[in-house]
Design an enzyme around this catalytic site. Structure first.
Site, PDB file in Angstrom:
ATOM      1  N   GLU A  87       0.668  -1.267  -0.195  1.00  0.00           N
ATOM      2  CA  GLU A  87      -0.113   0.045  -0.017  1.00  0.00           C
ATOM      3  C   GLU A  87       0.827   1.354  -0.092  1.00  0.00           C
ATOM      4  O   GLU A  87       0.387   2.384   0.314  1.00  0.00           O
ATOM      5  CB  GLU A  87      -0.930  -0.085   1.221  1.00  0.00           C
ATOM      6  CG  GLU A  87      -0.594  -0.271   2.417  1.00  0.00           C
ATOM      7  CD  GLU A  87      -1.495  -0.280   3.723  1.00  0.00           C
ATOM      8  OE1 GLU A  87      -2.035   0.605   3.986  1.00  0.00           O
ATOM      9  OE2 GLU A  87      -1.736  -1.597   3.801  1.00  0.00           O
ATOM     10  N   CYS A 119      -3.479  -4.437   4.392  1.00  0.00           N
ATOM     11  CA  CYS A 119      -2.199  -5.023   4.962  1.00  0.00           C
ATOM     12  C   CYS A 119      -2.136  -6.730   4.465  1.00  0.00           C
ATOM     13  O   CYS A 119      -1.312  -7.152   4.703  1.00  0.00           O
ATOM     14  CB  CYS A 119      -2.219  -5.038   6.451  1.00  0.00           C
ATOM     15  SG  CYS A 119      -1.855  -3.400   7.013  1.00  0.00           S
ATOM     16  N   THR A 160       3.630   2.965  15.314  1.00  0.00           N
ATOM     17  CA  THR A 160       3.780   1.378  14.877  1.00  0.00           C
ATOM     18  C   THR A 160       4.133   1.122  13.297  1.00  0.00           C
ATOM     19  O   THR A 160       4.290   0.265  12.784  1.00  0.00           O
ATOM     20  CB  THR A 160       2.319   0.640  14.996  1.00  0.00           C
ATOM     21  OG1 THR A 160       1.307   1.345  14.407  1.00  0.00           O
ATOM     22  CG2 THR A 160       2.009   0.605  16.562  1.00  0.00           C
ATOM     23  N   ARG A 208     -10.448   3.210  17.457  1.00  0.00           N
ATOM     24  CA  ARG A 208     -10.732   1.991  18.032  1.00  0.00           C
ATOM     25  C   ARG A 208     -11.617   0.996  17.471  1.00  0.00           C
ATOM     26  O   ARG A 208     -11.819  -0.243  17.533  1.00  0.00           O
ATOM     27  CB  ARG A 208     -11.588   2.291  19.423  1.00  0.00           C
ATOM     28  CG  ARG A 208     -10.947   3.049  20.476  1.00  0.00           C
ATOM     29  CD  ARG A 208     -11.609   3.411  21.525  1.00  0.00           C
ATOM     30  NE  ARG A 208     -11.028   4.283  22.606  1.00  0.00           N
ATOM     31  CZ  ARG A 208     -10.121   3.750  23.508  1.00  0.00           C
ATOM     32  NH1 ARG A 208     -10.220   2.602  23.639  1.00  0.00           N
ATOM     33  NH2 ARG A 208      -9.527   4.568  24.235  1.00  0.00           N
ATOM     34  N   THR A 210     -11.239  -0.093  14.688  1.00  0.00           N
ATOM     35  CA  THR A 210     -10.144  -0.944  13.904  1.00  0.00           C
ATOM     36  C   THR A 210      -9.972  -2.410  14.450  1.00  0.00           C
ATOM     37  O   THR A 210      -9.763  -3.223  13.966  1.00  0.00           O
ATOM     38  CB  THR A 210      -8.862  -0.519  13.458  1.00  0.00           C
ATOM     39  OG1 THR A 210      -8.198  -0.116  14.511  1.00  0.00           O
ATOM     40  CG2 THR A 210      -9.145   0.886  12.643  1.00  0.00           C
ATOM     41  N   HIS A 243      -1.577 -11.275  11.393  1.00  0.00           N
ATOM     42  CA  HIS A 243      -1.024 -10.024  11.078  1.00  0.00           C
ATOM     43  C   HIS A 243      -0.446  -9.244  12.430  1.00  0.00           C
ATOM     44  O   HIS A 243      -1.147  -9.432  13.404  1.00  0.00           O
ATOM     45  CB  HIS A 243      -2.171  -9.162  10.411  1.00  0.00           C
ATOM     46  CG  HIS A 243      -1.792  -7.724  10.329  1.00  0.00           C
ATOM     47  ND1 HIS A 243      -0.665  -7.331   9.484  1.00  0.00           N
ATOM     48  CD2 HIS A 243      -2.770  -6.690  10.327  1.00  0.00           C
ATOM     49  CE1 HIS A 243      -0.763  -5.959   9.378  1.00  0.00           C
ATOM     50  NE2 HIS A 243      -1.787  -5.603   9.948  1.00  0.00           N
ATOM     51  N   ASN A 275       4.901  -2.430  12.362  1.00  0.00           N
ATOM     52  CA  ASN A 275       3.891  -2.963  11.412  1.00  0.00           C
ATOM     53  C   ASN A 275       4.361  -2.811  10.071  1.00  0.00           C
ATOM     54  O   ASN A 275       4.377  -1.556   9.708  1.00  0.00           O
ATOM     55  CB  ASN A 275       2.409  -2.183  11.691  1.00  0.00           C
ATOM     56  CG  ASN A 275       1.458  -2.910  10.637  1.00  0.00           C
ATOM     57  OD1 ASN A 275       1.875  -3.692   9.950  1.00  0.00           O
ATOM     58  ND2 ASN A 275       0.171  -2.462  10.839  1.00  0.00           N
ATOM     59  N   SER A 305      -7.192  -4.203   6.017  1.00  0.00           N
ATOM     60  CA  SER A 305      -8.519  -3.549   6.211  1.00  0.00           C
ATOM     61  C   SER A 305      -9.149  -3.343   4.989  1.00  0.00           C
ATOM     62  O   SER A 305      -8.753  -3.376   3.845  1.00  0.00           O
ATOM     63  CB  SER A 305      -7.933  -1.961   6.774  1.00  0.00           C
ATOM     64  OG  SER A 305      -7.488  -2.299   7.858  1.00  0.00           O
TER      65      SER A 305
END
Ligand SMILES: [Zn+2]
Lengths: 355, 139
Positions: A87, A119, A160, A208, A210, A243, A275, A305
């Protein structure tokens, strides 16, 4: 097993992580946050940072070179497909895959394309290569997940968003493959948990939101689908690699699925490098292959996502022992590091405008 | 207006794969290996040469630190340029990355790493090639 004929298998695996790191203490200092609170919430100490001459293409090519070192029996001339998930492509239009193909010496008679699914683009690339291998369309394929993970300055994602990725040489199972795939299942729903609009530099997310309806829901759906369809349970696996958006989610999803901490810890990379977006779960798998013994079973579950998850069951083979030492391990890359401060990080990222 | 100009890319296309994979020439008569594409061996005069992948490891033969960067690299900051003697005997000029000048010396072992070497403009073609970095344990 949901493969009818040939069995897809890994011949070579390899990763690449830039040398630079920034500590979460340093990012927290800039934004006036309490470092201990941020670090304990995320369970991340530091993240990898791309250098001033590194981008997603650089990570993909160096990871591919590392994977090829572990597959000396595979000639680049026998590679029939190169697929790259990401991405953070430096070109919005123009494939990274064609640059990788040229850099590894693949023939011009190949399929090449870039994949996008937040991801989980890397595991989508992997599935495409696996399918072409077992259908007989190609002999070997190269699948890569790589990102220089993007984040708004000051956003919680900045703590992250690391940089790195991994590459896999896939062919049909034989005595020289290092691990074969037993089965693969996926899920996808229309969930707007995280996105980046066209021409916008950094992604946005639902905060949140997510966690529960995105990360946990999809990973658990895909993992449970694989286990119920294949008659497997958590105790049948030696390793679980999900993940890794931070250091807490992978452990929590493991426990909720019924895995033990010792099954998820060997594949964790996020506490030390953050990440890698499309490269995250694939680099966790790379770290597990660095350590695994023949005959061990691995459950890999990516999350993207948007949202969806890809679950893979793998079993390691005898040839893994002879190939581990042929290239640097994920831990070699994690331990090779140089710290930068926040202003240097901004310079490397070209986030200082107008200069 | 520069964004609409015709990119100066054809020469880059011709050289790209040679730069990505560090391809040089080898004399089939005397065995010497050279950086770049050669038609005639400067050592023995033979015209029988073939393309080979050069060694991706070598040692720093000489180096300097560029502190006054050229225009297109003014934000890039000080950087190290070196002549590296590859394990197959040929020498090439390259940038040394992932280290500060204090961490290297003549004789430091280095290895190839794929990197961005520049771009035509913010909207233009991006150029990649091998640079070198110190060999670390394992990596
Ligand atoms: Zn000669």
């Amino acid at each position: 097993m949901n493969f009818k004929g040939d069995i897809p298998a890994i011949y070579g695996w390899g990763s690449y992580i830039p040398v630079y790191r920034i500590k979460l203490d340093e990012i927290a200092r800039v934004w006036g946050e309490e470092p201990a609170r941020v670090k304990s919430g995320l369970q991340v100490e530091e993240i990898s940072v791309k250098g001033r001459d590194e981008d997603q293409v650089v990570i993909a090519v160096n990871a591919a070179w590392t994977a090829l070192k572990r597959a000396p029996e595979v000639s680049p001339k026998d590679i029939g497909a190169v697929y790259v998930g990401s991405e953070s492509k430096p070109y919005a239009v123009k494939p990274t895959a064609t640059i990788v193909a040229a850099a590894v010496g693949a023939p011009v008679t190949i399929r090449a394309a870039d994949y996008e699914f937040a991801c989980k683009a890397g595991t989508e690339a992997l599935i495409s290569v696996m399918a072409q291998v077992v259908s007989g369309m190609i002999r070997y394929g190269l699948a890569i997940g790589a990102d220089t993970s993007q984040s708004w300055p000051g956003d919680v994602l900045e703590y992250t968003a690391g940089a790195g990725g991994s590459a896999y040489i896939i062919g049909s199972k034989s005595s020289t493959s290092v691990a074969y795939f037993e089965s693969q299942y996926s899920v996808a729903t229309d969930t707007p948990d995280f996105w980046r609009r066209d021409e916008v530099k950094y992604p946005r997310h639902m905060g949140r939101f997510t966690g529960e309806p995105a990360y946990f829901k999809h990973i658990m759906l895909a993992a449970n689908e694989l286990m119920s369809r294949e008659g497997l349970k958590p105790s049948d696996f030696d390793y679980f690699v999900p993940h890794q958006p931070n250091g807490t989610f992978p452990v929590r999803v493991a426990l909720r699925l019924g895995f033990k901490p010792e099954q998820v810890k060997p594949g964790l990379i996020s506490p030390w490098v953050g990440n890698f977006y499309s490269g995250s779960s694939l680099t966790g798998l790379s770290r597990v292959l660095d350590k695994a013994k023949p005959g061990q079973r691995i459950l890999l579950v990516s999350f993207g996502s948007g949202a969806g998850a890809d679950a893979f069951s793998l079993v390691t083979q005898e040839a893994i022992e002879g190939k581990k030492g042929l290239a640097p391990t994920v831990d070699d890359y994690i331990s090779r590091k140089k710290y930068v401060d926040y202003s240097t990080y901004l310079k490397f990222w070209d986030k200082i405008y107008g200069v | 207006m520069s964004d609409m100009s015709v990119p100066k890319t054809p020469r880059i296309w011709q050289l790209a794969e040679r730069r990505y994979r560090l391809i040089g020439s080898k004399c089939l008569k005397c065995g010497r290996v050279f950086v770049g594409s050669r038609k005639v061996c400067p050592q023995c005069g033979s015209r029988e040469l073939e393309d080979v992948e050069l060694s991706r490891k070598g040692k720093i033969y000489s180096y300097t630190v560029i502190r006054a960067s050229p225009m297109e690299r003014e934000k890039y900051g000080p950087y190290i340029m070196a002549i590296v003697e590859l394990d197959d005997g040929c020498k090439l000029t390259t940038e040394i990355v992932d280290c500060s000048p204090e961490e290297i010396d003549i004789g430091t072992e280095v290895e190839a790493t794929f990197r961005k070497i520049g771009e035509e403009s913010k909207s233009g073609v991006i150029y990649y090639a091998c640079k070198f970095r110190p060999v670390a344990k394992g990596v």
